[in-house]
Design an enzyme around this catalytic site. Structure first.
Site, mmCIF file in Angstrom:
data_model
loop_
_atom_site.group_PDB
_atom_site.id
_atom_site.type_symbol
_atom_site.label_atom_id
_atom_site.label_comp_id
_atom_site.label_asym_id
_atom_site.label_seq_id
_atom_site.Cartn_x
_atom_site.Cartn_y
_atom_site.Cartn_z
ATOM 1 N N MET A 14 0.850 -1.195 0.000
ATOM 2 C CA MET A 14 0.000 0.000 0.000
ATOM 3 C C MET A 14 0.880 1.237 0.000
ATOM 4 O O MET A 14 1.676 1.444 0.923
ATOM 5 C CB MET A 14 -0.936 -0.019 1.214
ATOM 6 C CG MET A 14 -1.997 -1.112 1.130
ATOM 7 S SD MET A 14 -3.036 -1.233 2.608
ATOM 8 C CE MET A 14 -1.951 -2.186 3.699
ATOM 9 N N GLN A 66 7.743 -5.158 -3.997
ATOM 10 C CA GLN A 66 6.924 -4.950 -5.188
ATOM 11 C C GLN A 66 7.551 -3.875 -6.070
ATOM 12 O O GLN A 66 7.823 -2.769 -5.613
ATOM 13 C CB GLN A 66 5.492 -4.540 -4.847
ATOM 14 C CG GLN A 66 4.633 -4.482 -6.127
ATOM 15 C CD GLN A 66 3.199 -4.083 -5.891
ATOM 16 O OE1 GLN A 66 2.918 -2.939 -5.558
ATOM 17 N NE2 GLN A 66 2.283 -5.031 -6.079
ATOM 18 N N CYS A 96 -2.046 -1.424 -10.016
ATOM 19 C CA CYS A 96 -2.265 -0.093 -9.456
ATOM 20 C C CYS A 96 -2.874 0.834 -10.500
ATOM 21 O O CYS A 96 -2.352 0.948 -11.616
ATOM 22 C CB CYS A 96 -0.946 0.483 -8.950
ATOM 23 S SG CYS A 96 -1.129 2.093 -8.162
ATOM 24 N N HIS A 167 -6.548 -8.962 -7.563
ATOM 25 C CA HIS A 167 -7.531 -8.061 -6.982
ATOM 26 C C HIS A 167 -8.802 -8.236 -7.806
ATOM 27 O O HIS A 167 -8.816 -7.946 -9.000
ATOM 28 C CB HIS A 167 -7.029 -6.621 -7.051
ATOM 29 C CG HIS A 167 -7.921 -5.646 -6.348
ATOM 30 N ND1 HIS A 167 -7.441 -4.487 -5.772
ATOM 31 C CD2 HIS A 167 -9.257 -5.637 -6.112
ATOM 32 C CE1 HIS A 167 -8.440 -3.822 -5.214
ATOM 33 N NE2 HIS A 167 -9.553 -4.504 -5.433
ATOM 34 N N GLY A 230 -5.670 -5.817 2.787
ATOM 35 C CA GLY A 230 -5.048 -4.509 2.682
ATOM 36 C C GLY A 230 -5.444 -3.559 3.784
ATOM 37 O O GLY A 230 -4.919 -3.611 4.900
#
Length: 329
Positions: A14, A66, A96, A167, A230
């Protein structure tokens, strides 16, 4: 325990949240969950301050890095540099939806270019001793996920990827903000379940909308290899992580309490301050430790109001803890 077993529960990467201080804090609550860094762009490592972006505390293991990027050679160079730091996994961001990600041609926009992603992955694999994984969405914009996602996963499997995190939302790159992309597109868990059945050898972790351990366990029972949590793990870390090792990994024995964790952070805070850091760098991640408990508001108030003051130190955390205990009495 092999890294794939830790992936049964992971904490999502995040931006602006899962920095090294956050990860150290989370690790005090769970020894098993797989932790992820914030997304770091390949150019930031290759042409920037690699040490600042990549250094981490050995206590954070198992921890995955990441990376963001779309140039195979640059991702390979970043992976080569990162490999010396000893991460347990290197993950490529293909999910993202932020504006800065789109403008850089990486993140969710790469769902439209599975062959390019495959080239990136293979270039990365050649430069590291650890597994290269992918985190993606089910699709973007006009794509039909039931067509585009299987094609994307096929390309990943052909490239040698054995673990993916999906996701379970589309990313709408036109018309929705990054914040809206976390909530507005509907979740399609059934599609991810279908992908696991279609690619049985692929380790699939599910991400999106999971906010309790009971929900996580339900997804595992329904065939998911792993679950990634998350925002719930960040805002209410005690509720998610303090019992994760017992409920998700089957560990026996009593774990730490939230009070134990707060006290265990004090030496870490002192070490951070001794290098010129500020208290707020660490305590901003600790605000939700006592979420839902009596006195939690006093804990948050003291940390929020006092941690940023010049010279603030561990005594602020101790005072906040005493206030919480007094309110709970």
């Amino acid at each position: 325990m092999q890294i794939i077993q830790h992936a049964r529960l992971s904490i999502a990467p995040m931006m602006d949240w899962t920095d090294r201080h956050c990860r150290y804090f989370h690790r005090l609550m769970s020894t098993r969950a797989l932790l992820y860094t914030e997304m770091v762009t390949a150019p930031a490592i290759v042409r920037g301050d690699a040490e600042r972006h990549l250094a981490f505390d050995a206590a954070e293991h198992p921890v995955a890095l990441q990376l963001g990027g779309s140039e195979p050679a640059e991702l390979a160079a970043a992976t080569r540099i990162a490999d010396d730091y000893g991460y347990d996994e290197i993950n490529l961001n293909v999910g993202c939806p932020s504006d800065r990600v789109q403008s850089g041609c990486f993140g969710a926009v790469l769902m439209r270019q599975p062959r390019l992603v495959a080239e990136c992955v293979q270039a990365m694999q050649a430069e590291t001793r650890v597994e290269v994984t992918v985190k993606c969405r089910i699709g973007v914009d006009e794509q039909d996920p039931r067509e585009s996602l299987p094609a994307f996963l096929s390309a990943m499997v052909e490239a040698g990827v054995s673990r993916v995190t999906i996701h379970a939302r589309k990313a709408w790159l036109e018309g929705l903000s990054p914040k809206q992309n976390r909530d507005v597109p509907p979740l399609d868990y059934d599609l991810v379940y279908d992908m696991k059945r279609q690619f049985p050898a692929l380790h699939v972790s599910l991400n999106g909308g999971i906010d309790t351990l009971d929900t996580a366990k339900d997804h595992l029972r329904r065939g998911m290899d792993g679950v990634m949590i998350g925002r719930a793990a960040y805002h209410s870390p005690g509720e998610i992580l303090l019992t994760a090792d017992a409920h998700i990994f089957g560990d026996s024995g009593a774990g730490r309490t939230a009070e134990d964790v707060a006290l265990a952070m004090l030496p870490y805070i002192e070490a951070h301050l001794s290098t010129g850091g500020r208290l707020s760098h660490v305590t901003r991640h600790m605000l939700g430790l006592f979420a839902g408990r009596p006195g939690a508001r006093a804990w948050r108030r003291i940390l929020s109001q006092e941690a940023h003051i010049d010279g603030a130190g561990p005594e602020v955390v101790e005072r906040a803890l005493q206030s919480l205990t007094a309110r709970a009495a």
